[in-house]
Design a protein around this motif. Structure first.
Motif, PDB file in Angstrom:
ATOM      1  N   PHE A  17      -7.906  -6.167  -3.867  1.00 50.91           N
ATOM      2  CA  PHE A  17      -7.821  -5.228  -3.316  1.00 50.91           C
ATOM      3  C   PHE A  17      -9.287  -5.211  -3.032  1.00 50.91           C
ATOM      4  CE2 PHE A  17      -6.800  -0.726  -2.834  1.00 50.91           C
ATOM      5  CZ  PHE A  17      -8.439  -0.133  -3.110  1.00 50.91           C
ATOM      6  N   GLY A  73       0.169   1.234   4.767  1.00 54.62           N
ATOM      7  CA  GLY A  73       1.134   1.279   4.495  1.00 54.62           C
ATOM      8  C   GLY A  73       2.045   2.036   5.413  1.00 54.62           C
ATOM      9  N   GLU A  99       1.451   5.539  -0.004  1.00 51.76           N
ATOM     10  CA  GLU A  99      -0.107   6.645   0.542  1.00 51.76           C
ATOM     11  C   GLU A  99       0.600   7.656  -0.682  1.00 51.76           C
ATOM     12  OE1 GLU A  99      -0.289   4.472   4.547  1.00 51.76           O
ATOM     13  OE2 GLU A  99       1.363   5.135   3.574  1.00 51.76           O
ATOM     14  N   LEU A 139       0.696  -1.583   0.088  1.00 54.10           N
ATOM     15  CA  LEU A 139       0.104  -0.252   0.161  1.00 54.10           C
ATOM     16  C   LEU A 139       0.919   1.547  -0.145  1.00 54.10           C
ATOM     17  CD1 LEU A 139      -2.672  -0.974   3.115  1.00 54.10           C
ATOM     18  CD2 LEU A 139      -2.625  -0.697   0.510  1.00 54.10           C
ATOM     19  N   CYS A 193      -4.351   6.272  -1.260  1.00 53.67           N
ATOM     20  CA  CYS A 193      -3.882   5.187  -0.941  1.00 53.67           C
ATOM     21  C   CYS A 193      -3.984   3.871  -2.043  1.00 53.67           C
ATOM     22  CB  CYS A 193      -4.372   4.531  -0.042  1.00 53.67           C
ATOM     23  SG  CYS A 193      -3.754   2.537   0.394  1.00 53.67           S
ATOM     24  N   ASN A 216      -7.519   0.212  -7.768  1.00 48.45           N
ATOM     25  CA  ASN A 216      -6.904  -0.501  -7.126  1.00 48.45           C
ATOM     26  C   ASN A 216      -6.611   1.110  -5.625  1.00 48.45           C
ATOM     27  OD1 ASN A 216      -6.766  -2.765  -7.902  1.00 48.45           O
ATOM     28  ND2 ASN A 216      -5.381  -3.362  -7.706  1.00 48.45           N
ATOM     29  N   THR A 217      -7.433   1.888  -5.417  1.00 53.66           N
ATOM     30  CA  THR A 217      -7.321   3.418  -4.797  1.00 53.66           C
ATOM     31  C   THR A 217      -8.222   3.809  -4.022  1.00 53.66           C
ATOM     32  OG1 THR A 217      -5.744   4.202  -6.636  1.00 53.66           O
ATOM     33  CG2 THR A 217      -6.279   5.576  -5.126  1.00 53.66           C
ATOM     34  N   ALA A 237      -5.551  -2.510   4.537  1.00 54.45           N
ATOM     35  CA  ALA A 237      -6.471  -2.999   3.698  1.00 54.45           C
ATOM     36  C   ALA A 237      -6.965  -4.366   5.067  1.00 54.45           C
ATOM     37  CB  ALA A 237      -6.002  -3.396   2.423  1.00 54.45           C
ATOM     38  N   CYS A 241      -2.865   4.153   5.591  1.00 52.95           N
ATOM     39  CA  CYS A 241      -3.294   3.234   4.960  1.00 52.95           C
ATOM     40  C   CYS A 241      -3.872   1.747   5.199  1.00 52.95           C
ATOM     41  CB  CYS A 241      -3.762   3.061   3.038  1.00 52.95           C
ATOM     42  SG  CYS A 241      -4.322   2.564   2.052  1.00 52.95           S
ATOM     43  N   GLY A 270      -3.308   0.637  -4.016  1.00 51.25           N
ATOM     44  CA  GLY A 270      -3.014  -0.789  -2.700  1.00 51.25           C
ATOM     45  C   GLY A 270      -2.543  -2.164  -4.579  1.00 51.25           C
ATOM     46  N   MET A 315     -11.402  -1.493   3.208  1.00 49.93           N
ATOM     47  CA  MET A 315     -10.164  -0.507   3.090  1.00 49.93           C
ATOM     48  C   MET A 315     -10.386   0.456   4.589  1.00 49.93           C
ATOM     49  SD  MET A 315      -8.184  -1.558   1.133  1.00 49.93           S
ATOM     50  CE  MET A 315      -6.986  -0.433   1.271  1.00 49.93           C
TER      51      MET A 315
END
Length: 119
Positions: free
Chosen positions: A29, A110, A6, A4, A22, A77-78, A98, A96, A24, A34
């Motif tokens: 994802f 992250g 940021e 991740l 962020c 993927n953000t 996940a 960030c 990923g 998130m």
């Protein structure tokens, strides 16, 4: 390998807006919740906002409700954190996270991005 990254932090004046991103990679994802956290030196890490994977539900801490908006773009993927009406007390490192909702051991972080709100 899951990652991740940021971006978007910085030094801003009170009252302005800022958007954190962020990105990923290395995991699926769209199956992960998130979450944005923040941490100030000497204090515990605080959950700021969360967007779920299944229903896209959003949860906010009381301290940011009405000012911050979390959103996700699964095609990119953000996940984003739109921060408005920033206050000095929003100053922190923003992280960030996940989190796989059905297996807590599947979690990624992250490196953090600094947000400083000061005149």
């Amino acid at each position: 390998q899951a990652q991740l990254v940021e971006s978007g932090g910085g030094l801003v004046q009170p009252g302005v807006s800022l958007r954190l991103s962020c990105a990923g990679s290395g995991f699926t994802f769209n199956t992960y919740d998130m979450i944005w956290y923040r941490q100030t030196p000497g204090l515990e890490r605080e959950m700021v906002a969360r967007v779920t994977s299944v229903s896209n539900s959003k949860i906010y801490s009381d301290s940011v409700k009405g000012r911050f908006t979390i959103s996700r773009d699964n095609a990119r993927n953000t996940v984003y954190l739109h921060m408005r009406s920033l206050k000095p007390e929003d100053t922190a490192v923003y992280y960030c996270n996940a989190q796989y909702p059905w297996r807590t051991e599947y979690t990624y972080w992250g490196q953090g991005t600094q947000v400083t709100v000061s005149s």
